[in-house]
Design a protein around this motif. Sequence first.
Motif, PDB file in Angstrom:
ATOM      1  N   LEU A 177       0.864  -1.105   0.283  1.00  0.00           N
ATOM      2  CA  LEU A 177      -0.121  -0.011  -0.031  1.00  0.00           C
ATOM      3  C   LEU A 177       0.843   1.248   0.037  1.00  0.00           C
ATOM      4  O   LEU A 177       2.033   1.076   0.670  1.00  0.00           O
ATOM      5  N   VAL A 178       0.373   2.256  -0.566  1.00  0.00           N
ATOM      6  CA  VAL A 178       0.948   3.660  -0.670  1.00  0.00           C
ATOM      7  C   VAL A 178       0.176   4.731  -0.330  1.00  0.00           C
ATOM      8  O   VAL A 178      -1.042   4.693  -1.028  1.00  0.00           O
ATOM      9  N   GLY A 179       0.332   5.686   0.572  1.00  0.00           N
ATOM     10  CA  GLY A 179      -0.721   6.586   0.712  1.00  0.00           C
ATOM     11  C   GLY A 179      -0.329   7.497   1.818  1.00  0.00           C
ATOM     12  O   GLY A 179       0.921   7.540   2.076  1.00  0.00           O
ATOM     13  N   LEU A 180      -1.085   8.433   2.119  1.00  0.00           N
ATOM     14  CA  LEU A 180      -1.066   9.480   3.217  1.00  0.00           C
ATOM     15  C   LEU A 180      -2.183   9.929   3.614  1.00  0.00           C
ATOM     16  O   LEU A 180      -3.298   9.705   3.288  1.00  0.00           O
ATOM     17  N   VAL A 181      -1.846  10.996   4.569  1.00  0.00           N
ATOM     18  CA  VAL A 181      -3.263  11.920   4.998  1.00  0.00           C
ATOM     19  C   VAL A 181      -2.620  13.157   4.962  1.00  0.00           C
ATOM     20  O   VAL A 181      -1.634  13.623   5.368  1.00  0.00           O
ATOM     21  N   ASP A 182      -3.407  14.002   4.244  1.00  0.00           N
ATOM     22  CA  ASP A 182      -3.318  15.374   4.222  1.00  0.00           C
ATOM     23  C   ASP A 182      -4.411  16.455   4.979  1.00  0.00           C
ATOM     24  O   ASP A 182      -5.599  15.782   4.995  1.00  0.00           O
ATOM     25  N   ASP A 183      -4.147  17.504   5.447  1.00  0.00           N
ATOM     26  CA  ASP A 183      -5.244  18.005   6.180  1.00  0.00           C
ATOM     27  C   ASP A 183      -6.075  18.852   5.186  1.00  0.00           C
ATOM     28  O   ASP A 183      -5.820  18.834   3.791  1.00  0.00           O
ATOM     29  N   HIS A 184      -6.916  19.815   5.749  1.00  0.00           N
ATOM     30  CA  HIS A 184      -8.121  20.557   4.917  1.00  0.00           C
ATOM     31  C   HIS A 184      -7.468  21.495   4.181  1.00  0.00           C
ATOM     32  O   HIS A 184      -7.773  22.091   3.140  1.00  0.00           O
ATOM     33  N   TYR A 185      -6.017  22.174   4.490  1.00  0.00           N
ATOM     34  CA  TYR A 185      -5.229  23.011   3.980  1.00  0.00           C
ATOM     35  C   TYR A 185      -4.506  22.429   3.129  1.00  0.00           C
ATOM     36  O   TYR A 185      -3.661  22.940   2.265  1.00  0.00           O
ATOM     37  N   HIS A 186      -4.730  20.997   2.725  1.00  0.00           N
ATOM     38  CA  HIS A 186      -3.734  20.346   1.473  1.00  0.00           C
ATOM     39  C   HIS A 186      -2.316  20.373   2.035  1.00  0.00           C
ATOM     40  O   HIS A 186      -1.218  20.343   1.207  1.00  0.00           O
ATOM     41  N   PRO A 231       5.826   3.786   2.158  1.00  0.00           N
ATOM     42  CA  PRO A 231       6.551   5.079   2.536  1.00  0.00           C
ATOM     43  C   PRO A 231       6.465   5.398   3.921  1.00  0.00           C
ATOM     44  O   PRO A 231       7.201   6.425   4.517  1.00  0.00           O
ATOM     45  N   GLY A 232       5.532   4.722   4.744  1.00  0.00           N
ATOM     46  CA  GLY A 232       5.194   5.092   5.940  1.00  0.00           C
ATOM     47  C   GLY A 232       6.311   4.577   7.196  1.00  0.00           C
ATOM     48  O   GLY A 232       7.068   3.691   6.763  1.00  0.00           O
ATOM     49  N   ARG A 233       5.901   4.772   8.429  1.00  0.00           N
ATOM     50  CA  ARG A 233       6.829   4.332   9.356  1.00  0.00           C
ATOM     51  C   ARG A 233       7.219   2.609   9.392  1.00  0.00           C
ATOM     52  O   ARG A 233       7.986   2.264   9.773  1.00  0.00           O
ATOM     53  N   ASN A 234       5.980   2.064   9.057  1.00  0.00           N
ATOM     54  CA  ASN A 234       5.851   0.390   9.286  1.00  0.00           C
ATOM     55  C   ASN A 234       6.352  -0.234   7.848  1.00  0.00           C
ATOM     56  O   ASN A 234       6.036  -1.425   7.867  1.00  0.00           O
ATOM     57  N   GLY A 235       6.432   0.434   6.721  1.00  0.00           N
ATOM     58  CA  GLY A 235       6.581   0.309   5.407  1.00  0.00           C
ATOM     59  C   GLY A 235       5.437  -0.847   5.036  1.00  0.00           C
ATOM     60  O   GLY A 235       4.390  -0.648   5.282  1.00  0.00           O
ATOM     61  N   PRO A 236       6.018  -2.088   4.607  1.00  0.00           N
ATOM     62  CA  PRO A 236       5.064  -3.246   3.981  1.00  0.00           C
ATOM     63  C   PRO A 236       4.060  -3.915   5.201  1.00  0.00           C
ATOM     64  O   PRO A 236       3.449  -4.671   4.965  1.00  0.00           O
ATOM     65  N   ASP A 237       4.626  -3.657   6.292  1.00  0.00           N
ATOM     66  CA  ASP A 237       3.973  -4.479   7.717  1.00  0.00           C
ATOM     67  C   ASP A 237       2.744  -3.959   8.057  1.00  0.00           C
ATOM     68  O   ASP A 237       2.092  -4.484   9.071  1.00  0.00           O
ATOM     69  N   GLY A 238       2.116  -2.939   7.564  1.00  0.00           N
ATOM     70  CA  GLY A 238       0.635  -2.503   8.063  1.00  0.00           C
ATOM     71  C   GLY A 238       1.277  -1.630   9.295  1.00  0.00           C
ATOM     72  O   GLY A 238       2.021  -1.178   9.467  1.00  0.00           O
ATOM     73  N   GLY A 239       0.076  -1.736  10.225  1.00  0.00           N
ATOM     74  CA  GLY A 239       0.009  -0.791  11.441  1.00  0.00           C
ATOM     75  C   GLY A 239      -0.963   0.027  11.493  1.00  0.00           C
ATOM     76  O   GLY A 239      -2.251   0.086  10.561  1.00  0.00           O
TER      77      GLY A 239
END
Length: 462
Positions: free
Chosen positions: A101-110, A119-127
């Motif tokens: 999975l590849v993704g992100l969270v952005d706020d209302h101000y983008h 690309p996240g802290r846990n890589g392919p391991d989920g979390g």
Amino acid sequence: MEQVEFRGGYPVAESAAASYDRSDLRRAVEAYRFFYPVVSMEGILRGTRAAGAVDNESAPLVVARPHHVGFTLNSDTPYLGGGLDLRESGPLVIELPAGPLVGLVDDHYHRWLVDLGLPGRNGPDGGRVLLLPPGYEGEVPAVSEGYEVVRADTWQVLVALRALPVGGDVAAANRLLASVGVYPLARKDDPPAFTVLSQDGKPMDTTPLAWEDNLEYWRVLHSVIGAEPPVDELRPMLGLLAELGISAGAPFAPDARGERILVEAARQGRDEMLVSAFASRRPDRTVWPDRTWEWVGLRPENGTFERPGSLDVEARDRWFAQAIVASPAMFRREKGVGSLYWLGLRDAAGAYLDGGRTYRLRVPLPVPHTLFWSVTVYDAATRSEVVADQDRAALRSLFDTLEPEGADHVDLYFGPVEPARSEGRWIQTVPDRGWFAYFRIYGPEEAAFDGSWRPGDFELQD
């Protein structure tokens, strides 16, 4: 530039009025450009809701096609994305399964908050990522409980995820996205289901195209400013908006003069941003000196457009005029990390790509990737996948025969009529409409960066 007329040291009334018009227009154009990402984000949130999504409960799942209007969406991977309302939920958990999975969270101000998946802290391991609302002072789970804790400055945020279809298995990628959990922390022991809504064959528009050159742009922006807490780093620009009659807690009610200035600013601001996107004068936009390919993202250091000592507003304008969401992972120029984006909008002679002409793109083989690569064609006016009778906008190595065995190159074609020699490697374009392409490499290798491998330019064939 017109000068202000003074008499006895004081501005003459008529001249002062004209000065106010110029000043307000200048302020409005700068405000338009600065807050464009905010209005674009609101377009995404409203578009997903119009497709049936409910904040915190469901989100559309889509493999982008020409009938899905969205800034430079691609057909390479399925998307899952929708709004989350932290005012309603309180602390909110995003639970990811293990997998690509590849993704992100952005706020209302983008603005970028956190990367998810590979690309996240846990890589392919989920979390699990725990989103805390603005000003939250309640209990926070201990680090030992496995949450990555992220504080948001806005009540509304966007979660956006893609699943890489390993081996071309889109069904498996869809199942992976469908197993993502979103639920309030207070319900972690009995989490409600998060529903995935398939958008296959259904239209969806997640852009601000309907608002970006008229008064509605400012009405939408006013609604966001009024719904969110003030953010300290935005105070100067929020003050500029207030001078234009746009502030939280006050109605949006410009008089005839104000409407005229705001409409002109929307038209001028939109046009200036498209110049940044498609006629940039930045020397750092060029990927290779002997090619016309350009970098889409001009700040590889981060996902916030920061540079030493200042914000790179031109790079920010260029990105959000043609794309959505931003994170460090999207811009890194590192081998094996994420994906690489190049923009092609001119042919080998430097002319803009014309939907009424036919072009060949020669791609040397092998392409330096660990996953796959693609070329996607976009309409220059909508910045969305080109709409033509062929109903296709991308050539993808995962799904199309783009790497013939034993070949040292492959030729791709683009034009209104399929050339006899294309062997199906052709995307239809539309006469009288300009277009551009993104060349994407997923899991790029070193040769994609050091110049030892590079695609050709678009070569005119007729």
